[in-house]
Design a protein around this motif. Sequence first.
Motif, PDB file in Angstrom:
ATOM      1  N   VAL A  81       6.692  14.985  46.647  1.00  0.00           N
ATOM      2  CA  VAL A  81       7.373  15.283  47.693  1.00  0.00           C
ATOM      3  C   VAL A  81       7.265  13.985  48.708  1.00  0.00           C
ATOM      4  CG1 VAL A  81       6.791  17.748  47.486  1.00  0.00           C
ATOM      5  CG2 VAL A  81       5.114  16.153  48.570  1.00  0.00           C
ATOM      6  N   TYR A  82       6.742  13.066  48.381  1.00  0.00           N
ATOM      7  CA  TYR A  82       6.518  11.851  49.139  1.00  0.00           C
ATOM      8  C   TYR A  82       6.450  10.585  48.344  1.00  0.00           C
ATOM      9  CZ  TYR A  82       4.732   8.848  52.812  1.00  0.00           C
ATOM     10  OH  TYR A  82       4.479   7.794  53.702  1.00  0.00           O
ATOM     11  N   ARG A  83       6.796   9.419  48.449  1.00  0.00           N
ATOM     12  CA  ARG A  83       6.652   8.287  47.881  1.00  0.00           C
ATOM     13  C   ARG A  83       6.703   6.932  48.884  1.00  0.00           C
ATOM     14  NH1 ARG A  83      10.855  10.876  45.599  1.00  0.00           N
ATOM     15  NH2 ARG A  83      10.866  11.440  43.504  1.00  0.00           N
ATOM     16  N   HIS A  84       5.743   5.972  48.580  1.00  0.00           N
ATOM     17  CA  HIS A  84       5.628   5.040  49.658  1.00  0.00           C
ATOM     18  C   HIS A  84       5.497   3.803  48.653  1.00  0.00           C
ATOM     19  CE1 HIS A  84       5.152   2.438  53.010  1.00  0.00           C
ATOM     20  NE2 HIS A  84       3.983   1.966  52.372  1.00  0.00           N
ATOM     21  N   PHE A  85       6.076   2.613  48.775  1.00  0.00           N
ATOM     22  CA  PHE A  85       6.018   1.398  48.116  1.00  0.00           C
ATOM     23  C   PHE A  85       5.512   0.371  49.197  1.00  0.00           C
ATOM     24  CE2 PHE A  85       7.649   3.917  44.899  1.00  0.00           C
ATOM     25  CZ  PHE A  85       8.896   4.437  45.290  1.00  0.00           C
ATOM     26  N   GLY A  86       4.275  -0.413  48.710  1.00  0.00           N
ATOM     27  CA  GLY A  86       3.829  -1.303  49.564  1.00  0.00           C
ATOM     28  C   GLY A  86       2.907  -1.061  50.671  1.00  0.00           C
ATOM     29  N   GLU A  87       2.645  -1.987  51.568  1.00  0.00           N
ATOM     30  CA  GLU A  87       1.667  -1.542  52.538  1.00  0.00           C
ATOM     31  C   GLU A  87       2.412  -0.819  53.711  1.00  0.00           C
ATOM     32  OE1 GLU A  87      -0.741  -5.082  53.596  1.00  0.00           O
ATOM     33  OE2 GLU A  87       0.040  -6.234  52.278  1.00  0.00           O
ATOM     34  N   GLY A  88       1.534  -0.632  54.669  1.00  0.00           N
ATOM     35  CA  GLY A  88       2.153   0.136  55.916  1.00  0.00           C
ATOM     36  C   GLY A  88       2.214   1.680  55.683  1.00  0.00           C
ATOM     37  N   ARG A  89       2.715   1.992  56.881  1.00  0.00           N
ATOM     38  CA  ARG A  89       2.877   3.687  56.965  1.00  0.00           C
ATOM     39  C   ARG A  89       1.675   4.447  56.793  1.00  0.00           C
ATOM     40  NH1 ARG A  89       8.464   4.884  57.963  1.00  0.00           N
ATOM     41  NH2 ARG A  89       7.825   6.850  57.571  1.00  0.00           N
ATOM     42  N   TYR A  90       0.490   4.036  57.105  1.00  0.00           N
ATOM     43  CA  TYR A  90      -0.820   4.639  56.771  1.00  0.00           C
ATOM     44  C   TYR A  90      -0.654   6.138  57.546  1.00  0.00           C
ATOM     45  CZ  TYR A  90      -1.820   0.242  54.729  1.00  0.00           C
ATOM     46  OH  TYR A  90      -1.702  -0.956  54.063  1.00  0.00           O
ATOM     47  N   GLN A  91      -0.434   6.002  58.906  1.00  0.00           N
ATOM     48  CA  GLN A  91      -0.350   7.161  59.726  1.00  0.00           C
ATOM     49  C   GLN A  91       0.622   8.231  59.137  1.00  0.00           C
ATOM     50  OE1 GLN A  91       0.627   5.546  63.659  1.00  0.00           O
ATOM     51  NE2 GLN A  91      -1.542   5.440  64.027  1.00  0.00           N
ATOM     52  N   GLU A  92       1.858   7.744  58.531  1.00  0.00           N
ATOM     53  CA  GLU A  92       2.869   8.816  58.323  1.00  0.00           C
ATOM     54  C   GLU A  92       2.262   9.229  56.916  1.00  0.00           C
ATOM     55  OE1 GLU A  92       3.359   5.681  59.195  1.00  0.00           O
ATOM     56  OE2 GLU A  92       5.140   5.541  60.468  1.00  0.00           O
ATOM     57  N   THR A  93       1.675   8.429  56.074  1.00  0.00           N
ATOM     58  CA  THR A  93       1.247   9.019  54.805  1.00  0.00           C
ATOM     59  C   THR A  93      -0.128   9.915  55.052  1.00  0.00           C
ATOM     60  OG1 THR A  93       1.735   6.872  53.767  1.00  0.00           O
ATOM     61  CG2 THR A  93       0.067   8.215  52.542  1.00  0.00           C
ATOM     62  N   GLU A  94      -1.043   9.657  55.883  1.00  0.00           N
ATOM     63  CA  GLU A  94      -1.962  10.540  56.246  1.00  0.00           C
ATOM     64  C   GLU A  94      -1.275  11.889  56.780  1.00  0.00           C
ATOM     65  OE1 GLU A  94      -6.472  10.960  58.120  1.00  0.00           O
ATOM     66  OE2 GLU A  94      -5.289   9.059  58.538  1.00  0.00           O
ATOM     67  N   ALA A  95      -0.379  11.862  57.769  1.00  0.00           N
ATOM     68  CA  ALA A  95       0.103  12.943  58.333  1.00  0.00           C
ATOM     69  C   ALA A  95       0.667  13.807  57.142  1.00  0.00           C
ATOM     70  CB  ALA A  95       1.147  12.594  59.243  1.00  0.00           C
ATOM     71  N   GLU A  96       1.249  13.331  56.222  1.00  0.00           N
ATOM     72  CA  GLU A  96       1.908  13.859  54.787  1.00  0.00           C
ATOM     73  C   GLU A  96       0.980  14.540  54.250  1.00  0.00           C
ATOM     74  OE1 GLU A  96       4.941  15.486  52.713  1.00  0.00           O
ATOM     75  OE2 GLU A  96       4.759  14.840  54.723  1.00  0.00           O
ATOM     76  N   ILE A  97      -0.388  13.843  54.113  1.00  0.00           N
ATOM     77  CA  ILE A  97      -1.413  14.410  53.254  1.00  0.00           C
ATOM     78  C   ILE A  97      -1.828  15.711  54.029  1.00  0.00           C
ATOM     79  CG2 ILE A  97      -3.903  14.213  52.759  1.00  0.00           C
ATOM     80  CD1 ILE A  97      -3.409  11.252  52.311  1.00  0.00           C
ATOM     81  N   GLN A  98      -2.121  15.630  55.506  1.00  0.00           N
ATOM     82  CA  GLN A  98      -2.442  16.902  56.216  1.00  0.00           C
ATOM     83  C   GLN A  98      -1.737  17.854  56.165  1.00  0.00           C
ATOM     84  OE1 GLN A  98      -2.809  14.691  59.865  1.00  0.00           O
ATOM     85  NE2 GLN A  98      -5.069  14.029  59.634  1.00  0.00           N
ATOM     86  N   ARG A  99      -0.330  17.763  55.988  1.00  0.00           N
ATOM     87  CA  ARG A  99       0.762  18.958  56.090  1.00  0.00           C
ATOM     88  C   ARG A  99       0.609  19.529  54.821  1.00  0.00           C
ATOM     89  NH1 ARG A  99       5.682  19.904  54.226  1.00  0.00           N
ATOM     90  NH2 ARG A  99       5.810  18.140  53.056  1.00  0.00           N
ATOM     91  N   LEU A 100       0.570  18.641  53.866  1.00  0.00           N
ATOM     92  CA  LEU A 100       0.410  19.365  52.468  1.00  0.00           C
ATOM     93  C   LEU A 100      -0.912  20.138  52.204  1.00  0.00           C
ATOM     94  CD1 LEU A 100       1.686  16.400  50.171  1.00  0.00           C
ATOM     95  CD2 LEU A 100       3.014  18.403  50.799  1.00  0.00           C
ATOM     96  N   LEU A 101      -2.125  19.889  52.807  1.00  0.00           N
ATOM     97  CA  LEU A 101      -3.196  20.536  52.654  1.00  0.00           C
ATOM     98  C   LEU A 101      -3.079  21.754  53.528  1.00  0.00           C
ATOM     99  CD1 LEU A 101      -6.029  17.342  52.793  1.00  0.00           C
ATOM    100  CD2 LEU A 101      -5.299  18.866  50.727  1.00  0.00           C
ATOM    101  N   ALA A 102      -2.325  21.736  54.523  1.00  0.00           N
ATOM    102  CA  ALA A 102      -2.024  22.928  55.289  1.00  0.00           C
ATOM    103  C   ALA A 102      -1.395  23.949  54.693  1.00  0.00           C
ATOM    104  CB  ALA A 102      -1.766  22.535  56.669  1.00  0.00           C
ATOM    105  N   GLN A 103      -0.599  23.581  53.809  1.00  0.00           N
ATOM    106  CA  GLN A 103       0.236  24.663  53.004  1.00  0.00           C
ATOM    107  C   GLN A 103      -0.524  25.572  52.268  1.00  0.00           C
ATOM    108  OE1 GLN A 103       3.384  22.199  51.016  1.00  0.00           O
ATOM    109  NE2 GLN A 103       4.600  22.102  53.006  1.00  0.00           N
ATOM    110  N   PRO A 104      -0.073  26.799  52.228  1.00  0.00           N
ATOM    111  CA  PRO A 104      -0.706  27.780  51.206  1.00  0.00           C
ATOM    112  C   PRO A 104      -0.491  27.370  49.875  1.00  0.00           C
ATOM    113  CG  PRO A 104       1.168  28.802  52.199  1.00  0.00           C
ATOM    114  CD  PRO A 104       0.886  27.459  52.784  1.00  0.00           C
ATOM    115  N   GLY A 105      -1.341  27.655  48.753  1.00  0.00           N
ATOM    116  CA  GLY A 105      -1.597  27.146  47.604  1.00  0.00           C
ATOM    117  C   GLY A 105      -0.496  27.962  46.646  1.00  0.00           C
TER     118      GLY A 105
END
Length: 177
Positions: free
Chosen positions: A153-177
Amino acid sequence: MFATFKKIALGALIAASLMQGSAQAAPAPAEAPTAPEFTGIDKWLNSGPLTMESLRGKVVLVDFWTYTCINCIRTLPYVTSWYQKYKDQGLVVVGVHTPEFPFERSTPNVEKALQRFGITYPVAQDNRYATWDAYRNQYWPAAYLIDKQGRIVYRHFGEGRYQETEAEIQRLLAQPG
């Protein structure tokens, strides 16, 4: 020789600037592709063999890297931090070490790098690029986030966008299984 070095360095800077911040927005869930299985892995480090099927119900960060890539080295503190911070909430980080140079195929060299960088999450040694090819990956580093249903559901290439990536991790973890 200095002129050749300057050309190589300039090329690396241009490539790095092109890759900086190149994340793809998450596609709609119905369109998200299923994550490929780990395939052709030479050795699993820090764990036994893992499968995408066995990781269903978890959020998975697949991180393609190699231990001499400076861009990879700069992302590792973030990846290891996310692992420590979210592993008890259902995040699984799998490093896929895919060598750029022949000496990076050596398992003892990879093991030393894991110690040097404090990597304790599972690492798949992908010496033959089989998992790399299954993901159609082209970059070091490359991060793929897989949701609890096993979809990329998400791809990132290279450095950067750390806050966006972490926000996506948090969003995915909050979703029901």
